[in-house]
Write a protein that holds these residues in place. Sequence first.
Motif, PDB file in Angstrom:
ATOM      1  N   ARG A   1       0.820  -1.212   0.000  1.00 41.73           N
ATOM      2  CA  ARG A   1       0.000   0.000   0.000  1.00 41.73           C
ATOM      3  C   ARG A   1       0.859   1.269   0.000  1.00 41.73           C
ATOM      4  O   ARG A   1       0.510   2.268  -0.641  1.00 41.73           O
ATOM      5  CB  ARG A   1      -0.892   0.002   1.252  1.00 41.73           C
ATOM      6  N   LEU A   2       1.983   1.226   0.718  1.00 38.03           N
ATOM      7  CA  LEU A   2       2.818   2.419   0.819  1.00 38.03           C
ATOM      8  C   LEU A   2       3.691   2.621  -0.420  1.00 38.03           C
ATOM      9  O   LEU A   2       3.965   3.762  -0.814  1.00 38.03           O
ATOM     10  CB  LEU A   2       3.710   2.318   2.068  1.00 38.03           C
ATOM     11  N   ILE A   3       4.162   1.503  -1.019  1.00 39.50           N
ATOM     12  CA  ILE A   3       5.043   1.596  -2.198  1.00 39.50           C
ATOM     13  C   ILE A   3       4.438   0.723  -3.301  1.00 39.50           C
ATOM     14  O   ILE A   3       4.840  -0.435  -3.499  1.00 39.50           O
ATOM     15  CB  ILE A   3       6.473   1.129  -1.863  1.00 39.50           C
ATOM     16  N   PRO A   4       3.441   1.205  -4.028  1.00 41.30           N
ATOM     17  CA  PRO A   4       2.776   0.381  -5.049  1.00 41.30           C
ATOM     18  C   PRO A   4       3.702  -0.033  -6.199  1.00 41.30           C
ATOM     19  O   PRO A   4       3.397  -0.983  -6.922  1.00 41.30           O
ATOM     20  CB  PRO A   4       1.653   1.303  -5.562  1.00 41.30           C
ATOM     21  N   GLN A   5       4.825   0.661  -6.386  1.00 40.50           N
ATOM     22  CA  GLN A   5       5.684   0.373  -7.531  1.00 40.50           C
ATOM     23  C   GLN A   5       6.486  -0.920  -7.367  1.00 40.50           C
ATOM     24  O   GLN A   5       6.956  -1.484  -8.353  1.00 40.50           O
ATOM     25  CB  GLN A   5       6.666   1.536  -7.762  1.00 40.50           C
ATOM     26  N   ILE A   6       6.691  -1.393  -6.151  1.00 37.47           N
ATOM     27  CA  ILE A   6       7.546  -2.571  -5.968  1.00 37.47           C
ATOM     28  C   ILE A   6       6.805  -3.830  -6.410  1.00 37.47           C
ATOM     29  O   ILE A   6       5.575  -3.919  -6.315  1.00 37.47           O
ATOM     30  CB  ILE A   6       8.007  -2.708  -4.493  1.00 37.47           C
ATOM     31  N   GLN A   7       7.571  -4.801  -6.925  1.00 39.62           N
ATOM     32  CA  GLN A   7       7.012  -6.096  -7.329  1.00 39.62           C
ATOM     33  C   GLN A   7       6.934  -6.983  -6.081  1.00 39.62           C
ATOM     34  O   GLN A   7       7.864  -7.726  -5.770  1.00 39.62           O
ATOM     35  CB  GLN A   7       7.893  -6.724  -8.405  1.00 39.62           C
ATOM     36  N   ILE A   8       5.817  -6.874  -5.379  1.00 43.17           N
ATOM     37  CA  ILE A   8       5.710  -7.499  -4.065  1.00 43.17           C
ATOM     38  C   ILE A   8       5.792  -9.019  -4.142  1.00 43.17           C
ATOM     39  O   ILE A   8       6.318  -9.679  -3.241  1.00 43.17           O
ATOM     40  CB  ILE A   8       4.402  -7.039  -3.374  1.00 43.17           C
ATOM     41  N   PHE A   9       5.278  -9.607  -5.227  1.00 40.97           N
ATOM     42  CA  PHE A   9       5.270 -11.074  -5.328  1.00 40.97           C
ATOM     43  C   PHE A   9       6.693 -11.622  -5.403  1.00 40.97           C
ATOM     44  O   PHE A   9       7.009 -12.630  -4.761  1.00 40.97           O
ATOM     45  CB  PHE A   9       4.470 -11.507  -6.547  1.00 40.97           C
ATOM     46  N   PHE A  10       7.553 -10.990  -6.171  1.00 43.45           N
ATOM     47  CA  PHE A  10       8.925 -11.485  -6.337  1.00 43.45           C
ATOM     48  C   PHE A  10       9.755 -11.290  -5.070  1.00 43.45           C
ATOM     49  O   PHE A  10      10.774 -11.945  -4.880  1.00 43.45           O
ATOM     50  CB  PHE A  10       9.595 -10.774  -7.517  1.00 43.45           C
ATOM     51  N   ILE A  11       9.338 -10.382  -4.209  1.00 42.62           N
ATOM     52  CA  ILE A  11      10.018 -10.189  -2.934  1.00 42.62           C
ATOM     53  C   ILE A  11       9.452 -11.124  -1.870  1.00 42.62           C
ATOM     54  O   ILE A  11      10.182 -11.659  -1.028  1.00 42.62           O
ATOM     55  CB  ILE A  11       9.888  -8.724  -2.477  1.00 42.62           C
ATOM     56  N   ALA A  12       8.139 -11.346  -1.929  1.00 42.92           N
ATOM     57  CA  ALA A  12       7.457 -12.046  -0.842  1.00 42.92           C
ATOM     58  C   ALA A  12       7.858 -13.512  -0.748  1.00 42.92           C
ATOM     59  O   ALA A  12       8.213 -13.993   0.335  1.00 42.92           O
ATOM     60  CB  ALA A  12       5.945 -11.929  -1.023  1.00 42.92           C
ATOM     61  N   LEU A  13       7.801 -14.238  -1.863  1.00 42.78           N
ATOM     62  CA  LEU A  13       7.985 -15.686  -1.789  1.00 42.78           C
ATOM     63  C   LEU A  13       9.391 -16.090  -1.338  1.00 42.78           C
ATOM     64  O   LEU A  13       9.531 -16.894  -0.399  1.00 42.78           O
ATOM     65  CB  LEU A  13       7.640 -16.332  -3.135  1.00 42.78           C
ATOM     66  N   PRO A  14      10.468 -15.567  -1.949  1.00 46.06           N
ATOM     67  CA  PRO A  14      11.806 -15.940  -1.453  1.00 46.06           C
ATOM     68  C   PRO A  14      12.040 -15.529  -0.002  1.00 46.06           C
ATOM     69  O   PRO A  14      12.617 -16.293   0.781  1.00 46.06           O
ATOM     70  CB  PRO A  14      12.763 -15.202  -2.400  1.00 46.06           C
ATOM     71  N   SER A  15      11.575 -14.332   0.357  1.00 43.55           N
ATOM     72  CA  SER A  15      11.763 -13.867   1.736  1.00 43.55           C
ATOM     73  C   SER A  15      10.970 -14.729   2.712  1.00 43.55           C
ATOM     74  O   SER A  15      11.449 -15.051   3.808  1.00 43.55           O
ATOM     75  CB  SER A  15      11.322 -12.406   1.855  1.00 43.55           C
ATOM     76  N   SER A  16       9.749 -15.127   2.322  1.00 47.06           N
ATOM     77  CA  SER A  16       8.923 -15.956   3.197  1.00 47.06           C
ATOM     78  C   SER A  16       9.576 -17.306   3.453  1.00 47.06           C
ATOM     79  O   SER A  16       9.600 -17.795   4.586  1.00 47.06           O
ATOM     80  CB  SER A  16       7.535 -16.140   2.577  1.00 47.06           C
ATOM     81  N   ILE A  17      10.126 -17.906   2.394  1.00 49.80           N
ATOM     82  CA  ILE A  17      10.770 -19.217   2.554  1.00 49.80           C
ATOM     83  C   ILE A  17      12.036 -19.099   3.409  1.00 49.80           C
ATOM     84  O   ILE A  17      12.245 -19.886   4.339  1.00 49.80           O
ATOM     85  CB  ILE A  17      11.088 -19.814   1.177  1.00 49.80           C
ATOM     86  N   MET A  18      12.856 -18.105   3.104  1.00 49.28           N
ATOM     87  CA  MET A  18      14.135 -17.973   3.803  1.00 49.28           C
ATOM     88  C   MET A  18      13.930 -17.651   5.289  1.00 49.28           C
ATOM     89  O   MET A  18      14.444 -18.357   6.165  1.00 49.28           O
ATOM     90  CB  MET A  18      14.976 -16.879   3.148  1.00 49.28           C
ATOM     91  N   ILE A  19      13.131 -16.640   5.592  1.00 49.38           N
ATOM     92  CA  ILE A  19      12.915 -16.266   6.993  1.00 49.38           C
ATOM     93  C   ILE A  19      12.083 -17.323   7.706  1.00 49.38           C
ATOM     94  O   ILE A  19      12.306 -17.635   8.880  1.00 49.38           O
ATOM     95  CB  ILE A  19      12.235 -14.880   7.070  1.00 49.38           C
ATOM     96  N   GLY A  20      11.112 -17.898   6.984  1.00 48.02           N
ATOM     97  CA  GLY A  20      10.274 -18.922   7.590  1.00 48.02           C
ATOM     98  C   GLY A  20      11.063 -20.138   8.031  1.00 48.02           C
ATOM     99  O   GLY A  20      10.804 -20.710   9.092  1.00 48.02           O
TER     100      GLY A  20
END
Length: 238
Positions: free
Chosen positions: A190-209
């Motif tokens: 919501r704050l930064i609509p320009q970022i590709q949230i999907f490409f950031i979310a999945l790798p980060s979710s797996i790694m931190i998870g």
Amino acid sequence: MFARIGSVLMLAPGWGEQSIPVRFRLSAALLAVFALAPGLMSDLPLQPADFGQGIFLVIGEVLIGLMLGAAARMFMAAASVAGQVTAMHTGLGFAMQLDPMQQAQGNVLSAFFSLIAVVLVLSAGVHRWMLQGAVDSYILFPVGQYPNMADVAEYGTRAFVEAFRLGLQIAAPAIAFGLIFNLALGLAARLIPQIQIFFIALPSSIMIGLVVVMIGMGAGFMTWLNGFDRFLMTGGGG
């Protein structure tokens, strides 16, 4: 004796895993009966007068054995449920492989948690507790007396509730991580609509998870093992 003890061991953790050949499980149950027979012969009734009474006794023994074994098997399923919930919250829900314990397709963490549960059962001696429980059951359920169905239903319900609760406790760190992580992603989108949230979310979710799972898995499985022990010692009485 073989009808009751064999039924318990065919489902009991450590003894009744699907990856163990059926012939080996039957042989182990038969050897256990031979070893326990001298101490249990006094608890057995006289030989039935006819075939019908013999069938009545055998069916009752099988039902008692299945009741005890199935309740313990629910606790093993709790590890698989914890793995599925954890995988869903860490982005590994679609990573599938063969689960050797369930002999079916499952996600990676579910198979891993199932293997860890079996290792803990064998290292803590839960498989011996099940054998001791089968022996002690002759005091609670004498041969020839069917258990009260209301008590059986209550026992099964308590086993199911306790196993599900422990499964969620194992997965609790991953659930908390998933809620916080997805909330942070929503705010970032919501704050930064320009970022590709999907490409950031999945790798980060797996790694931190995976890091969160690694940190919280030990405490979660110790809680599961202690709860399993408490349920077996109290017979589901809380």
